[in-house]
Write a protein that holds these residues in place. Sequence first.
Motif, mmCIF file in Angstrom:
data_model
loop_
_atom_site.group_PDB
_atom_site.id
_atom_site.type_symbol
_atom_site.label_atom_id
_atom_site.label_comp_id
_atom_site.label_asym_id
_atom_site.label_seq_id
_atom_site.Cartn_x
_atom_site.Cartn_y
_atom_site.Cartn_z
ATOM 1 N N ALA A 1 5.420 -28.274 5.662
ATOM 2 C CA ALA A 1 4.435 -28.437 6.733
ATOM 3 C C ALA A 1 3.989 -27.101 7.319
ATOM 4 C CB ALA A 1 5.009 -29.325 7.837
ATOM 5 N N ASN A 2 4.906 -26.131 7.398
ATOM 6 C CA ASN A 2 4.590 -24.828 7.988
ATOM 7 C C ASN A 2 4.526 -23.712 6.951
ATOM 8 O OD1 ASN A 2 4.716 -25.520 10.994
ATOM 9 N ND2 ASN A 2 6.662 -26.323 10.246
ATOM 10 N N SER A 3 4.401 -24.076 5.687
ATOM 11 C CA SER A 3 4.320 -23.079 4.629
ATOM 12 C C SER A 3 2.881 -22.598 4.454
ATOM 13 C CB SER A 3 4.860 -23.654 3.319
ATOM 14 O OG SER A 3 6.245 -23.936 3.442
ATOM 15 N N ILE A 4 2.716 -21.461 3.780
ATOM 16 C CA ILE A 4 1.398 -20.858 3.632
ATOM 17 C C ILE A 4 1.158 -20.443 2.185
ATOM 18 C CG2 ILE A 4 1.164 -20.112 6.025
ATOM 19 C CD1 ILE A 4 2.187 -17.380 5.258
ATOM 20 N N ASN A 5 -0.118 -20.307 1.849
ATOM 21 C CA ASN A 5 -0.561 -19.918 0.512
ATOM 22 C C ASN A 5 -1.527 -18.744 0.657
ATOM 23 O OD1 ASN A 5 -2.945 -21.276 -1.832
ATOM 24 N ND2 ASN A 5 -1.255 -19.926 -2.297
ATOM 25 N N THR A 6 -0.959 -17.532 0.673
ATOM 26 C CA THR A 6 -1.765 -16.330 0.851
ATOM 27 C C THR A 6 -0.984 -15.132 0.332
ATOM 28 O OG1 THR A 6 -3.094 -15.096 2.472
ATOM 29 C CG2 THR A 6 -0.907 -15.831 3.190
ATOM 30 N N ASP A 7 -1.671 -14.030 0.118
ATOM 31 C CA ASP A 7 -1.020 -12.802 -0.354
ATOM 32 C C ASP A 7 0.008 -12.342 0.674
ATOM 33 O OD1 ASP A 7 -0.360 -10.193 -1.193
ATOM 34 O OD2 ASP A 7 -2.385 -9.813 -1.923
ATOM 35 N N PRO A 8 1.275 -12.140 0.267
ATOM 36 C CA PRO A 8 2.300 -11.724 1.229
ATOM 37 C C PRO A 8 2.185 -10.272 1.680
ATOM 38 C CG PRO A 8 3.213 -11.797 -0.971
ATOM 39 C CD PRO A 8 1.825 -12.365 -1.072
ATOM 40 N N LEU A 9 1.341 -9.501 1.009
ATOM 41 C CA LEU A 9 1.189 -8.072 1.321
ATOM 42 C C LEU A 9 2.517 -7.340 1.211
ATOM 43 C CD1 LEU A 9 -1.369 -8.130 4.295
ATOM 44 C CD2 LEU A 9 -1.812 -7.819 1.857
ATOM 45 N N LEU A 10 3.088 -7.395 0.013
ATOM 46 C CA LEU A 10 4.283 -6.608 -0.290
ATOM 47 C C LEU A 10 3.894 -5.148 -0.452
ATOM 48 C CD1 LEU A 10 5.847 -9.007 -2.956
ATOM 49 C CD2 LEU A 10 6.271 -8.973 -0.485
ATOM 50 N N VAL A 11 4.837 -4.258 -0.178
ATOM 51 C CA VAL A 11 4.549 -2.832 -0.324
ATOM 52 C C VAL A 11 4.130 -2.521 -1.756
ATOM 53 C CG1 VAL A 11 5.578 -0.520 -0.258
ATOM 54 C CG2 VAL A 11 6.026 -2.151 1.592
ATOM 55 N N ASN A 12 4.871 -3.029 -2.734
ATOM 56 C CA ASN A 12 4.523 -2.874 -4.144
ATOM 57 C C ASN A 12 5.102 -4.074 -4.894
ATOM 58 O OD1 ASN A 12 4.805 -2.101 -7.011
ATOM 59 N ND2 ASN A 12 4.072 -0.099 -6.324
ATOM 60 N N VAL A 13 4.255 -4.895 -5.468
ATOM 61 C CA VAL A 13 4.713 -6.133 -6.106
ATOM 62 C C VAL A 13 5.731 -5.849 -7.195
ATOM 63 C CG1 VAL A 13 3.984 -8.113 -7.474
ATOM 64 C CG2 VAL A 13 2.582 -7.349 -5.560
ATOM 65 N N ALA A 14 5.529 -4.775 -7.937
ATOM 66 C CA ALA A 14 6.396 -4.491 -9.081
ATOM 67 C C ALA A 14 7.724 -3.873 -8.691
ATOM 68 C CB ALA A 14 5.667 -3.564 -10.058
ATOM 69 N N SER A 15 7.793 -3.192 -7.526
ATOM 70 C CA SER A 15 8.991 -2.396 -7.282
ATOM 71 C C SER A 15 9.500 -2.366 -5.846
ATOM 72 C CB SER A 15 8.731 -0.944 -7.710
ATOM 73 O OG SER A 15 7.660 -0.385 -6.951
ATOM 74 N N ASP A 16 8.728 -2.834 -4.880
ATOM 75 C CA ASP A 16 9.145 -2.721 -3.481
ATOM 76 C C ASP A 16 8.673 -3.960 -2.727
ATOM 77 O OD1 ASP A 16 9.730 -2.068 -0.867
ATOM 78 O OD2 ASP A 16 8.977 -0.008 -1.008
ATOM 79 N N TRP A 17 9.600 -4.866 -2.443
ATOM 80 C CA TRP A 17 9.229 -6.167 -1.857
ATOM 81 C C TRP A 17 9.348 -6.199 -0.345
ATOM 82 C CZ3 TRP A 17 12.331 -9.441 -5.911
ATOM 83 C CH2 TRP A 17 11.695 -9.330 -7.155
ATOM 84 N N ARG A 18 9.421 -5.032 0.296
ATOM 85 C CA ARG A 18 9.313 -4.995 1.745
ATOM 86 C C ARG A 18 7.895 -5.394 2.152
ATOM 87 N NH1 ARG A 18 10.654 0.850 3.289
ATOM 88 N NH2 ARG A 18 9.567 1.196 1.300
ATOM 89 N N LEU A 19 7.737 -5.740 3.412
ATOM 90 C CA LEU A 19 6.453 -6.226 3.913
ATOM 91 C C LEU A 19 5.639 -5.085 4.510
ATOM 92 C CD1 LEU A 19 7.755 -9.423 5.736
ATOM 93 C CD2 LEU A 19 6.840 -9.263 3.411
ATOM 94 N N GLN A 20 4.349 -5.061 4.176
ATOM 95 C CA GLN A 20 3.449 -4.130 4.837
ATOM 96 C C GLN A 20 3.185 -4.588 6.270
ATOM 97 O OE1 GLN A 20 -0.198 -3.120 2.723
ATOM 98 N NE2 GLN A 20 0.650 -3.998 0.833
ATOM 99 N N THR A 21 2.813 -3.660 7.124
ATOM 100 C CA THR A 21 2.321 -4.027 8.444
ATOM 101 C C THR A 21 1.120 -4.954 8.271
ATOM 102 O OG1 THR A 21 3.064 -1.938 9.388
ATOM 103 C CG2 THR A 21 1.330 -3.124 10.591
ATOM 104 N N GLY A 22 1.093 -6.046 9.011
ATOM 105 C CA GLY A 22 0.008 -7.016 8.880
ATOM 106 C C GLY A 22 0.295 -8.133 7.904
ATOM 107 N N SER A 23 1.474 -8.129 7.268
ATOM 108 C CA SER A 23 1.816 -9.215 6.346
ATOM 109 C C SER A 23 1.864 -10.552 7.084
ATOM 110 C CB SER A 23 3.180 -8.945 5.700
ATOM 111 O OG SER A 23 3.663 -10.108 5.046
ATOM 112 N N PRO A 24 1.334 -11.623 6.474
ATOM 113 C CA PRO A 24 1.407 -12.942 7.103
ATOM 114 C C PRO A 24 2.830 -13.494 7.176
ATOM 115 C CG PRO A 24 0.604 -13.137 4.859
ATOM 116 C CD PRO A 24 0.648 -11.669 5.172
ATOM 117 N N CYS A 25 3.771 -12.833 6.510
ATOM 118 C CA CYS A 25 5.169 -13.285 6.514
ATOM 119 C C CYS A 25 5.935 -12.840 7.752
ATOM 120 C CB CYS A 25 5.885 -12.749 5.275
ATOM 121 S SG CYS A 25 5.169 -13.287 3.720
#
Length: 199
Positions: free
Chosen positions: A109-133
Amino acid sequence: CASAGFECYAASNGKILFYNNTIYLNNSTGSNGTVYLAYGQNFVFKNNIIVRDYVKDNTLFAIIKTPSMSENDHNLYYTFNDPGSHFRTYYNGYYNTLTTWKAATNQDANSINTDPLLVNVASDWRLQTGSPCINAGVDVGLTRDILGNPIVGLPDMGAYEHTSGNSAPTANAGNDINLTLPNNSTTLNGSGSDVDGTI
């Protein structure tokens, strides 16, 4: 088996709590769903980032046996480079939008379908500033993220809590160089990056 990011074929006893994970399936490591379950009824998925690279007709989340739906909420689902809806799941049929998935399963019900804005999809899964997560999760009792950072306020989706302020930059000075005295200088070719600033 390397055909999914997380895969389970056996029915399980008790609750399996799947909280605050970042699961990424790239095209070289798998063909099934990012999450691929035969039986889902004992799984609880909350605060996860579930993403994959686009492969036609392949899914983000799949449960094969019915009735055995898992308990899901506060997750992010997203397929990178998808020319369509960036969403595809399976439970007693395929769903190509989060809206139809919610209606059919009574989950997420509260899930989302959008780009998570990871720092680097291939190598760094931290969140960028402004990430919807950021602050989009629900309290599941965790107090720290995968790196030991404290969870402040509502938890972020995924394994990494976004840290405000200045994150430490990373640097690579290049290949090792041997100096022979009396030389007192040399040139290094390196690189650096900073997730919340510049170098």
